[in-house]
Design a protein around this motif. Structure first.
Motif, PDB file in Angstrom:
ATOM      1  N   GLY A  91     -34.316 -29.771  53.439  1.00  0.00           N
ATOM      2  CA  GLY A  91     -34.887 -29.163  52.150  1.00  0.00           C
ATOM      3  C   GLY A  91     -36.033 -30.265  51.621  1.00  0.00           C
ATOM      4  O   GLY A  91     -36.524 -30.274  50.490  1.00  0.00           O
ATOM      5  N   LEU A  92     -36.405 -31.160  52.799  1.00  0.00           N
ATOM      6  CA  LEU A  92     -37.443 -32.043  52.452  1.00  0.00           C
ATOM      7  C   LEU A  92     -38.606 -32.067  53.555  1.00  0.00           C
ATOM      8  O   LEU A  92     -38.367 -31.973  54.539  1.00  0.00           O
ATOM      9  CB  LEU A  92     -36.784 -33.522  52.658  1.00  0.00           C
ATOM     10  CG  LEU A  92     -35.596 -33.825  51.853  1.00  0.00           C
ATOM     11  CD1 LEU A  92     -34.762 -35.077  52.353  1.00  0.00           C
ATOM     12  CD2 LEU A  92     -36.155 -34.262  50.409  1.00  0.00           C
ATOM     13  N   THR A  93     -39.913 -32.216  52.879  1.00  0.00           N
ATOM     14  CA  THR A  93     -41.055 -32.195  53.811  1.00  0.00           C
ATOM     15  C   THR A  93     -41.750 -33.482  53.738  1.00  0.00           C
ATOM     16  O   THR A  93     -41.984 -34.277  52.604  1.00  0.00           O
ATOM     17  CB  THR A  93     -41.880 -31.187  53.176  1.00  0.00           C
ATOM     18  OG1 THR A  93     -41.402 -29.997  53.122  1.00  0.00           O
ATOM     19  CG2 THR A  93     -43.214 -31.112  53.897  1.00  0.00           C
ATOM     20  N   TRP A  94     -41.768 -34.136  54.924  1.00  0.00           N
ATOM     21  CA  TRP A  94     -42.476 -35.260  55.294  1.00  0.00           C
ATOM     22  C   TRP A  94     -43.987 -35.206  55.228  1.00  0.00           C
ATOM     23  O   TRP A  94     -44.299 -34.673  56.404  1.00  0.00           O
ATOM     24  CB  TRP A  94     -41.781 -36.079  56.567  1.00  0.00           C
ATOM     25  CG  TRP A  94     -40.370 -36.804  56.240  1.00  0.00           C
ATOM     26  CD1 TRP A  94     -39.360 -36.064  56.022  1.00  0.00           C
ATOM     27  CD2 TRP A  94     -40.123 -38.048  55.956  1.00  0.00           C
ATOM     28  NE1 TRP A  94     -38.238 -36.893  55.728  1.00  0.00           N
ATOM     29  CE2 TRP A  94     -38.890 -38.320  55.787  1.00  0.00           C
ATOM     30  CE3 TRP A  94     -41.026 -39.311  55.912  1.00  0.00           C
ATOM     31  CZ2 TRP A  94     -38.033 -39.412  55.573  1.00  0.00           C
ATOM     32  CZ3 TRP A  94     -40.130 -40.473  56.008  1.00  0.00           C
ATOM     33  CH2 TRP A  94     -38.844 -40.616  55.664  1.00  0.00           C
ATOM     34  N   LEU A  95     -44.850 -35.647  54.394  1.00  0.00           N
ATOM     35  CA  LEU A  95     -46.144 -35.727  54.814  1.00  0.00           C
ATOM     36  C   LEU A  95     -46.744 -36.845  55.494  1.00  0.00           C
ATOM     37  O   LEU A  95     -45.767 -37.788  55.991  1.00  0.00           O
ATOM     38  CB  LEU A  95     -46.958 -35.969  53.419  1.00  0.00           C
ATOM     39  CG  LEU A  95     -46.278 -34.776  52.405  1.00  0.00           C
ATOM     40  CD1 LEU A  95     -47.286 -34.786  51.049  1.00  0.00           C
ATOM     41  CD2 LEU A  95     -46.880 -33.416  52.948  1.00  0.00           C
ATOM     42  N   PRO A  96     -47.707 -36.998  56.279  1.00  0.00           N
ATOM     43  CA  PRO A  96     -48.187 -37.881  57.105  1.00  0.00           C
ATOM     44  C   PRO A  96     -48.030 -39.291  56.736  1.00  0.00           C
ATOM     45  O   PRO A  96     -48.158 -39.583  55.434  1.00  0.00           O
ATOM     46  CB  PRO A  96     -49.980 -37.568  57.046  1.00  0.00           C
ATOM     47  CG  PRO A  96     -49.706 -35.953  57.189  1.00  0.00           C
ATOM     48  CD  PRO A  96     -48.677 -35.911  55.802  1.00  0.00           C
ATOM     49  N   PRO A  97     -47.611 -40.013  57.475  1.00  0.00           N
ATOM     50  CA  PRO A  97     -47.270 -41.574  57.076  1.00  0.00           C
ATOM     51  C   PRO A  97     -48.313 -42.426  57.142  1.00  0.00           C
ATOM     52  O   PRO A  97     -49.501 -42.073  57.578  1.00  0.00           O
ATOM     53  CB  PRO A  97     -46.544 -42.045  58.329  1.00  0.00           C
ATOM     54  CG  PRO A  97     -47.033 -41.377  59.707  1.00  0.00           C
ATOM     55  CD  PRO A  97     -47.614 -39.958  58.930  1.00  0.00           C
ATOM     56  N   SER A  98     -48.033 -43.793  56.393  1.00  0.00           N
ATOM     57  CA  SER A  98     -49.101 -44.619  56.139  1.00  0.00           C
ATOM     58  C   SER A  98     -49.093 -45.685  57.546  1.00  0.00           C
ATOM     59  O   SER A  98     -47.937 -45.786  58.309  1.00  0.00           O
ATOM     60  CB  SER A  98     -48.938 -45.470  55.065  1.00  0.00           C
ATOM     61  OG  SER A  98     -47.581 -46.180  55.112  1.00  0.00           O
ATOM     62  N   ASN A 138     -42.134 -46.829  58.782  1.00  0.00           N
ATOM     63  CA  ASN A 138     -43.425 -46.618  58.186  1.00  0.00           C
ATOM     64  C   ASN A 138     -43.306 -45.756  56.868  1.00  0.00           C
ATOM     65  O   ASN A 138     -42.381 -44.960  56.809  1.00  0.00           O
ATOM     66  CB  ASN A 138     -44.307 -45.710  59.061  1.00  0.00           C
ATOM     67  CG  ASN A 138     -44.938 -46.392  60.239  1.00  0.00           C
ATOM     68  OD1 ASN A 138     -44.247 -46.443  61.522  1.00  0.00           O
ATOM     69  ND2 ASN A 138     -46.105 -47.068  60.218  1.00  0.00           N
ATOM     70  N   ALA A 139     -43.954 -46.291  55.844  1.00  0.00           N
ATOM     71  CA  ALA A 139     -43.728 -45.351  54.636  1.00  0.00           C
ATOM     72  C   ALA A 139     -44.656 -43.993  54.624  1.00  0.00           C
ATOM     73  O   ALA A 139     -45.743 -44.183  55.057  1.00  0.00           O
ATOM     74  CB  ALA A 139     -44.297 -46.162  53.364  1.00  0.00           C
ATOM     75  N   ALA A 140     -43.899 -43.085  54.117  1.00  0.00           N
ATOM     76  CA  ALA A 140     -44.523 -41.761  54.088  1.00  0.00           C
ATOM     77  C   ALA A 140     -44.115 -41.017  52.701  1.00  0.00           C
ATOM     78  O   ALA A 140     -43.007 -41.278  52.292  1.00  0.00           O
ATOM     79  CB  ALA A 140     -44.096 -40.850  55.305  1.00  0.00           C
ATOM     80  N   PRO A 141     -44.700 -40.072  52.322  1.00  0.00           N
ATOM     81  CA  PRO A 141     -44.514 -39.465  50.965  1.00  0.00           C
ATOM     82  C   PRO A 141     -43.338 -38.306  51.614  1.00  0.00           C
ATOM     83  O   PRO A 141     -43.633 -37.494  52.417  1.00  0.00           O
ATOM     84  CB  PRO A 141     -45.516 -38.902  50.791  1.00  0.00           C
ATOM     85  CG  PRO A 141     -46.773 -39.336  51.351  1.00  0.00           C
ATOM     86  CD  PRO A 141     -46.357 -39.873  52.503  1.00  0.00           C
ATOM     87  N   VAL A 142     -42.505 -38.179  50.864  1.00  0.00           N
ATOM     88  CA  VAL A 142     -41.259 -37.087  51.145  1.00  0.00           C
ATOM     89  C   VAL A 142     -41.091 -36.215  50.022  1.00  0.00           C
ATOM     90  O   VAL A 142     -40.736 -36.955  48.878  1.00  0.00           O
ATOM     91  CB  VAL A 142     -39.919 -37.870  51.384  1.00  0.00           C
ATOM     92  CG1 VAL A 142     -38.572 -36.707  51.799  1.00  0.00           C
ATOM     93  CG2 VAL A 142     -39.919 -38.805  52.394  1.00  0.00           C
ATOM     94  N   MET A 173     -45.735 -42.574  65.359  1.00  0.00           N
ATOM     95  CA  MET A 173     -45.852 -41.162  65.067  1.00  0.00           C
ATOM     96  C   MET A 173     -44.929 -40.290  65.813  1.00  0.00           C
ATOM     97  O   MET A 173     -44.377 -39.302  65.144  1.00  0.00           O
ATOM     98  CB  MET A 173     -47.162 -40.671  65.819  1.00  0.00           C
ATOM     99  CG  MET A 173     -48.318 -41.220  64.786  1.00  0.00           C
ATOM    100  SD  MET A 173     -48.274 -40.742  63.046  1.00  0.00           S
ATOM    101  CE  MET A 173     -48.426 -38.836  63.174  1.00  0.00           C
ATOM    102  N   GLN A 174     -44.380 -40.450  66.901  1.00  0.00           N
ATOM    103  CA  GLN A 174     -43.090 -39.576  67.314  1.00  0.00           C
ATOM    104  C   GLN A 174     -41.981 -39.780  66.329  1.00  0.00           C
ATOM    105  O   GLN A 174     -41.124 -38.899  66.121  1.00  0.00           O
ATOM    106  CB  GLN A 174     -42.967 -40.084  68.807  1.00  0.00           C
ATOM    107  CG  GLN A 174     -44.016 -39.581  69.748  1.00  0.00           C
ATOM    108  CD  GLN A 174     -43.648 -40.016  71.141  1.00  0.00           C
ATOM    109  OE1 GLN A 174     -42.626 -40.345  71.575  1.00  0.00           O
ATOM    110  NE2 GLN A 174     -44.628 -39.591  71.909  1.00  0.00           N
ATOM    111  N   GLN A 175     -41.748 -41.090  66.064  1.00  0.00           N
ATOM    112  CA  GLN A 175     -40.649 -41.488  65.052  1.00  0.00           C
ATOM    113  C   GLN A 175     -40.865 -40.606  63.783  1.00  0.00           C
ATOM    114  O   GLN A 175     -39.657 -39.921  63.300  1.00  0.00           O
ATOM    115  CB  GLN A 175     -40.636 -42.842  64.740  1.00  0.00           C
ATOM    116  CG  GLN A 175     -39.454 -43.181  63.900  1.00  0.00           C
ATOM    117  CD  GLN A 175     -37.932 -43.266  64.274  1.00  0.00           C
ATOM    118  OE1 GLN A 175     -37.506 -44.116  64.907  1.00  0.00           O
ATOM    119  NE2 GLN A 175     -37.454 -41.916  64.249  1.00  0.00           N
TER     120      GLN A 175
END
Length: 321
Positions: free
Chosen positions: A135-142, A258-262, A121-123
């Motif tokens: 200009g990129l927003t990372w949503l919560p990871p899987s 971890n895969a996350a929506p960007v 999570m810290q990563q």
């Protein structure tokens, strides 16, 4: 496999030529909201989904696109862009709006850090914070963590009984000839690959016991017992289909991927419902799901998009299709 630094050149060439970033075709799945996308909060939106060209990414890109369609969006499919950097730049530049990306890839390959952050999570938080300026927003990871591992076949597992990388290190010290490795050339030379593993675990494997080869061949060689241990990726479907036993990284050496929506930040500002639509889907993704879905493509020969659609329907996220 994850197209880390090795794909940078390919991605750069892709960007220079513009190939793959202006092509694409509409997703035309006849899907409706299931447990997600109630009320079609993305109705009227025109969104473009991107991915890299590897199996897992093609599936994840399709999953994302199907979710957006169920929410009412018109979706352009630009999955399968060659090279990690090409796909990322598509989202960063606005040529695409969203993709699934890996935290470790962003932290090390894109953002230029050499040391991974041990806590997943810290990563993610570090990547999220650093990428906002891009200009990129990372949503919560899987929970899906497509990282490195060493694996062996069942016969060798019964013979040697190793369950962790510490066990492998102990075996290498006790019986050096028992530990033979099949690895990619990149893994053999990366600081977060074999050299780092040997240092972290106090393990020394003679050069004559290490064979370098392409990723796909490694799985076959390990399954046949040509080498005791092979470098694998933890979400690869061939682990399950070939009944390989994965060694636990008990000292937590390997980076988290971890895969996350960007999401392109401008696109997210325009269509904030993107976050609520994709979040439940992301929460359902883990290594077991990734292995099962990838195996349907790499082992059974099914189409990645159809595999994604079947999973979205089976989970109740969408209806129809």
């Amino acid at each position: 496999m994850r197209c880390r630094m090795a794909c940078a050149l390919a991605g750069g060439l892709l960007l220079a030529s513009g190939c793959g970033l202006t092509s694409g075709s509409p997703m035309v799945d006849d899907v409706e909201p299931g447990s997600i996308a109630q009320g079609e909060p993305l109705k009227g939106a025109h969104l473009t989904v991107a991915s890299k060209e590897i199996t897992e990414q093609l599936i994840l890109g399709a999953i994302m696109g199907i979710a957006f369609q169920a929410a009412g969006a018109d979706v352009l499919d630009r999955t399968g862009i060659q090279g990690s950097i090409g796909a990322r730049e598509a989202v960063k530049s606005g040529n695409a709006d969203a993709m699934y990306e890996y935290t470790g890839t962003a932290w090390i390959t894109y953002l230029g850090n050499s040391a991974p952050i041990p806590d997943p999570m810290q990563q993610w938080e570090a990547v999220r914070d650093a990428d906002l300026k891009n200009g990129l927003t990372w949503l919560p990871p899987s929970a899906l963590n497509n990282t490195y591992a060493l694996a062996m076949n069942q016969a060798d597992f019964k013979k040697h009984g190793t369950k962790t990388l510490s066990d492998v290190a102990a075996l290498a010290k006790k019986n050096p000839g028992a530990v033979t490795l099949c690895v990619e050339s990149e893994f053999a030379n990366r600081a977060d690959g074999l050299p780092g593993v040997e240092k972290a675990y106090g393990m020394s494997v003679p050069a004559k016991n290490i064979t370098q080869m392409d990723t796909g061949i490694i799985y076959t060689r390990v399954a046949k017992g040509s080498c005791t241990y092979g470098e694998v990726f933890t979400t690869d479907g061939r682990i399950k289909s070939m009944h390989l036993e994965v060694m636990a990284d008990d000292k937590k050496f390997f980076p988290h991927f971890n895969a996350a929506p960007v999401i392109n930040s401008k696109a997210l500002k325009e269509h904030p419902a993107i976050a609520e639509v994709i979040e439940p889907v992301t929460k359902k993704l883990n290594n077991t799901v990734a292995q099962e879905l990838s195996a349907k493509v790499d082992v059974d020969g099914e189409d990645p998009h159809q595999v994604a659609l079947a999973w979205m329907k089976a989970e109740g996220f969408v209806r129809g299709g």
